[in-house]
Each structure stands twice: as C-alpha cells, then as structure tokens.
Design a protein around this motif. Sequence first.
Motif, PDB file in Angstrom:
ATOM      1  N   THR A  20       0.850  -1.187   0.000  1.00  0.00           N
ATOM      2  CA  THR A  20       0.000   0.000   0.000  1.00  0.00           C
ATOM      3  C   THR A  20       0.886   1.237   0.000  1.00  0.00           C
ATOM      4  O   THR A  20       2.082   1.173   0.298  1.00  0.00           O
ATOM      5  N   THR A  21       0.292   2.369  -0.344  1.00  0.00           N
ATOM      6  CA  THR A  21       1.025   3.622  -0.359  1.00  0.00           C
ATOM      7  C   THR A  21       0.310   4.656   0.498  1.00  0.00           C
ATOM      8  O   THR A  21      -0.899   4.589   0.696  1.00  0.00           O
ATOM      9  N   GLU A  22       1.106   5.579   0.987  1.00  0.00           N
ATOM     10  CA  GLU A  22       0.545   6.684   1.772  1.00  0.00           C
ATOM     11  C   GLU A  22       1.409   7.913   1.565  1.00  0.00           C
ATOM     12  O   GLU A  22       2.641   7.811   1.522  1.00  0.00           O
ATOM     13  N   GLN A  23       0.761   9.038   1.427  1.00  0.00           N
ATOM     14  CA  GLN A  23       1.464  10.304   1.323  1.00  0.00           C
ATOM     15  C   GLN A  23       1.080  11.200   2.492  1.00  0.00           C
ATOM     16  O   GLN A  23      -0.083  11.257   2.880  1.00  0.00           O
ATOM     17  N   ARG A  24       2.082  11.887   3.002  1.00  0.00           N
ATOM     18  CA  ARG A  24       1.838  12.854   4.063  1.00  0.00           C
ATOM     19  C   ARG A  24       2.604  14.124   3.754  1.00  0.00           C
ATOM     20  O   ARG A  24       3.710  14.074   3.210  1.00  0.00           O
ATOM     21  N   ALA A  25       2.028  15.223   4.116  1.00  0.00           N
ATOM     22  CA  ALA A  25       2.707  16.504   3.964  1.00  0.00           C
ATOM     23  C   ALA A  25       3.286  16.903   5.315  1.00  0.00           C
ATOM     24  O   ALA A  25       2.677  16.672   6.362  1.00  0.00           O
ATOM     25  N   GLY A  26       4.483  17.469   5.276  1.00  0.00           N
ATOM     26  CA  GLY A  26       5.066  17.928   6.520  1.00  0.00           C
ATOM     27  C   GLY A  26       6.546  17.644   6.588  1.00  0.00           C
ATOM     28  O   GLY A  26       7.214  17.410   5.580  1.00  0.00           O
ATOM     29  N   THR A  27       7.072  17.641   7.803  1.00  0.00           N
ATOM     30  CA  THR A  27       8.488  17.386   8.035  1.00  0.00           C
ATOM     31  C   THR A  27       8.752  15.887   7.980  1.00  0.00           C
ATOM     32  O   THR A  27       8.082  15.118   8.686  1.00  0.00           O
ATOM     33  N   PRO A  28       9.707  15.418   7.170  1.00  0.00           N
ATOM     34  CA  PRO A  28       9.923  13.983   7.013  1.00  0.00           C
ATOM     35  C   PRO A  28      10.153  13.233   8.321  1.00  0.00           C
ATOM     36  O   PRO A  28       9.535  12.192   8.557  1.00  0.00           O
ATOM     37  N   ALA A  29      11.025  13.743   9.191  1.00  0.00           N
ATOM     38  CA  ALA A  29      11.324  13.022  10.429  1.00  0.00           C
ATOM     39  C   ALA A  29      10.079  12.868  11.292  1.00  0.00           C
ATOM     40  O   ALA A  29       9.807  11.792  11.830  1.00  0.00           O
ATOM     41  N   GLU A  30       9.302  13.929  11.427  1.00  0.00           N
ATOM     42  CA  GLU A  30       8.106  13.856  12.271  1.00  0.00           C
ATOM     43  C   GLU A  30       7.061  12.920  11.670  1.00  0.00           C
ATOM     44  O   GLU A  30       6.391  12.177  12.380  1.00  0.00           O
ATOM     45  N   ALA A  31       6.912  12.951  10.340  1.00  0.00           N
ATOM     46  CA  ALA A  31       5.943  12.076   9.688  1.00  0.00           C
ATOM     47  C   ALA A  31       6.341  10.610   9.835  1.00  0.00           C
ATOM     48  O   ALA A  31       5.493   9.738  10.073  1.00  0.00           O
ATOM     49  N   LEU A  32       7.621  10.325   9.694  1.00  0.00           N
ATOM     50  CA  LEU A  32       8.088   8.948   9.850  1.00  0.00           C
ATOM     51  C   LEU A  32       7.903   8.463  11.282  1.00  0.00           C
ATOM     52  O   LEU A  32       7.481   7.331  11.518  1.00  0.00           O
ATOM     53  N   LEU A  33       8.214   9.318  12.235  1.00  0.00           N
ATOM     54  CA  LEU A  33       8.029   8.939  13.636  1.00  0.00           C
ATOM     55  C   LEU A  33       6.563   8.666  13.937  1.00  0.00           C
ATOM     56  O   LEU A  33       6.228   7.707  14.641  1.00  0.00           O
ATOM     57  N   ASP A  34       5.688   9.488  13.414  1.00  0.00           N
ATOM     58  CA  ASP A  34       4.260   9.277  13.627  1.00  0.00           C
ATOM     59  C   ASP A  34       3.803   7.960  12.997  1.00  0.00           C
ATOM     60  O   ASP A  34       2.963   7.251  13.560  1.00  0.00           O
ATOM     61  N   ALA A  35       4.382   7.622  11.854  1.00  0.00           N
ATOM     62  CA  ALA A  35       3.980   6.400  11.154  1.00  0.00           C
ATOM     63  C   ALA A  35       4.409   5.142  11.888  1.00  0.00           C
ATOM     64  O   ALA A  35       3.836   4.068  11.676  1.00  0.00           O
ATOM     65  N   THR A  36       5.406   5.236  12.755  1.00  0.00           N
ATOM     66  CA  THR A  36       5.872   4.037  13.456  1.00  0.00           C
ATOM     67  C   THR A  36       4.888   3.572  14.524  1.00  0.00           C
ATOM     68  O   THR A  36       5.051   2.477  15.066  1.00  0.00           O
TER      69      THR A  36
END
Length: 301
Positions: A82-98
């Motif tokens: 699956t794919t997902e796109q998020r707008a914002g700061t990469p580090a914060e988005a990755l941390l949220d995704a974990t």
Amino acid sequence: MARTITVGLDGSPESRAAAEWAAREAALRQMPVRLLHVWQPVPEPMAQAPLLGAETHQHWTERIPREAAEGLRLRHPGVEVTTEQRAGTPAEALLDATRDAELLVLGSRALSGLAGFLIGSVGQSVVARTEVPVILVRAGEQAADEHVKDPAGIPSAATGFRPVVLGLDTDSPDETVITFAFEEARRREATLTVVQGWNLPPYYVYSLAAGVDPREDIVREQAAALTEALLPWREKYPDVEVTEASRLGSPAGHLVDASHDASLVVVGRRIRRSPFGVHIGAVAHAVMHHATAPVAVVAHD
C-alpha cells in the motif's frame, strides 16, 4: 490498524533498495508493506511559477510511491503493498507512522571508497527517537547480497542466507535485542553469529608489572560469559545454529568486519527519553555508518 513494515520512500536509489528489502522481509513475516512518501508543500511564491506550480509538484510526488508500489507488486506478487502520502516534516511524519509499524525501513547512501555509508539527519533523528526497530539499507543492496554464493561462486538469491550477526554486551544483555536477532535468523534458516568485543581491564597493566600475564584467563572468562548469556536462548531456539565470537578489541570494529559476510547486522540502542540531543550510542552509530550489510537498530530500555 494492522501492523505493517513501513518504508520511508523519497525516490532515491537508497530508498528504492529499502523498499525491495522490506518486500523480501514482508514475505518472510507474511506482513503487508506500506510505502510512505512525505512531501513538503511548495511555498506560495514558487506555487505561482508557471513551470513549478502546486499541481505539477503534487503530480510528481504522487508518481514516486505509485510507481514504486507497482514495481514491488510485480516482483513480489505475494506481498500486499500500500502507499501513503503525508505533507510535513519527514522526520516527524516517519516517527508518527511508526505507531502502527512493526518495522521501519530506511535507505542509507554509500560514500565513496571505504569511507562507509551516510545516514542523513532525518534517518539519524528517527533512529534516535523511535522505539520501533529501524532497518537501514544501503543503495544498491540486492537480494543476492544476502545469500551465500552458489557452487560456481556466483551471487544467487536461490542459495541459503548468510549469517545474521548480533552484537552483544554480556554486561547488559537485552531480551528485546536478542529475541529480534534469533527471530530473524530463524526466519532465514540462517546461522546466528553473536559477536562480543571487549577491552582488557585496568588491572591488566598492574598484573604485568607484577610479572603475571592474566590475558589467557581473561579470554576464557569473556568467552564463558558469552556462552552463559546465550544458553537460555539456545534452549528457546533449538533450531537456530549459533556461533560465538568473543574477541579483544572494538565491538563496533568486529561487527563491521562481520558485516561483510552477513545478511543482517543487529545492534541495540538504549532508549533515552531526554528531549535534548540525538542519542544513538557509539557502537550503533559506527555500525550504522560502516557496515556493508543491512543494519537493524533495535531500541531497548
């Protein structure tokens, strides 16, 4: 939400290698893969430019995860992608995704010559702050690199896996890190090589001055400590072949050396909940930057 193997995807060669590694791991674990692409909105003045408007920027950013997913589905038909796109700061988005990820897989860029690999500021920030295991995959990493060569000496993904390497500190062995390494070896039906690096204690110099060389005794004591630490795990995982390597010298150096013949290197990172600075640990930091195999950084208390 069902847990996934999440990949930080930005279209670079290293992130594509990370996605391929994640798909292979997903097949072993029978889990889905999520390709996460983080994009930062175009500033308003640029959005007004005729050749780089917001629609054009969004079009190109949407292509990255879509085309990567299509390729993974073709090459790994049994893996759900699956794919997902998020707008914002990469580090914060990755941390949220974990929060709903089993693993987070990121790419690392190879440096020229023998200098090692480069973990960018985003990757280092995520490794230092997440409590989910993070796998770092170098650009150019292929399935055959994780397997022993065939009888003709040719790299092949059809042969058995190379060993999984675990760096272990017998003074503070952590259950989470050891379990992760044993499970990875079990999934691959691979040997688990446990590496312990140690230095001579301060009293060694004084013993030499007194005419006594305790080196052989120290070597035996360190090897015995490693064997004792692994005994419960050998009993818990009787189907995993374990080799022990207790060596004088830098733990990071020994792990980097072992990575040349490994399918995966596993190191621990102590969780430090201080809001200040990036805390990874000297051994994990060195292995992240210089190991030639994929590196799993496993956080523990």
